[in-house]
Scaffold this active site. Structure first.
Site, PDB file in Angstrom:
ATOM      1  CG  ASP A 133      -1.801   1.223   1.291  1.00  8.16           C
ATOM      2  OD1 ASP A 133      -2.236   1.692   0.222  1.00  8.16           O
ATOM      3  OD2 ASP A 133      -2.062   1.718   2.403  1.00  8.16           O
ATOM      4  CD  GLU A 185      -4.683   1.425  -2.874  1.00 11.95           C
ATOM      5  OE1 GLU A 185      -5.361   0.744  -2.099  1.00 11.95           O
ATOM      6  OE2 GLU A 185      -4.320   2.590  -2.639  1.00 11.95           O
ATOM      7  CG  ASP A 244      -0.864   3.091   6.113  1.00 14.42           C
ATOM      8  OD1 ASP A 244      -1.518   3.512   5.145  1.00 14.42           O
ATOM      9  OD2 ASP A 244      -0.562   3.799   7.084  1.00 14.42           O
TER      10      ASP A 244
END
EC number: 3.1.21.10
Length: 173
Positions: free
Chosen positions: A8, A67, A139
């Site tokens: 992430d 991502e 996160d």
């Protein structure tokens, strides 16, 4: 069996999560955050790159899932996020690890069941799927969710090659 590293990305905090996939079974190997305290961007990017290389060395992943960039309201933030993604991807590519990208809504849809899920819902489902004793950091939970999403899509790709499936009129039956 495959080891998947989920990322992430962020210019200040980059979450990571590592899981092992054995068929349909997923097991947790590790997670955490790479925090950059340095104010200038080049040094933050170097810290992200070095941190991801360290994780790659420790876990030896077979796949790298990250991502995709989303459109932020603040152009400067979007550019910094893109640069953080770039160095993360570079770390994987330099180690010959295949890179896979997933949209945030796709990750939430896969893990929670709705693309509009809240961060707390993602944390809860990651905890449940991986049978963790506590919710991971936000996160890190997002990174684990990205890795879980990769496993889900990877499993589906494997099933498409299954000769028992019949393809008729553009649908799997």
């Amino acid at each position: 069996m495959a080891i998947i590293l989920g990322i992430d990305p962020g210019s200040r905090v980059t979450g990571y999560g590592v899981i092992r996939q054995q068929g349909r079974h997923l097991s947790y190997l590790g997670s955490g955050c790479i925090r950059t305290k340095v104010d200038d961007l080049p040094n933050r990017l170097q810290r992200i790159y070095a941190g991801i290389l360290e994780i790659i060395t420790q876990f030896q992943p077979d796949a790298f899932a990250i991502e995709q960039v989303f459109m932020a309201k603040n152009a400067d933030s979007a550019l910094k996020l893109g640069q953080a993604r770039g160095v993360a991807i570079l770390a994987a590519v330099n180690q010959s690890i295949p890179v896979f990208e997933y949209a945030a809504r796709q990750v939430k849809q896969t893990v929670v069941g709705t693309g509009a899920a809240e961060k707390s819902q993602v944390q809860h489902m990651v905890r449940s799927v991986l049978k963790l004793s506590a919710n991971p950091q936000s996160d890190a939970a997002d990174a684990l969710a990205i890795a879980i999403t990769h496993c889900h899509f990877n499993q589906n790709l494997l099933r498409v090659g299954d000769p028992r499936l019949i393809l008729a009129r553009g649908r799997l039956r």
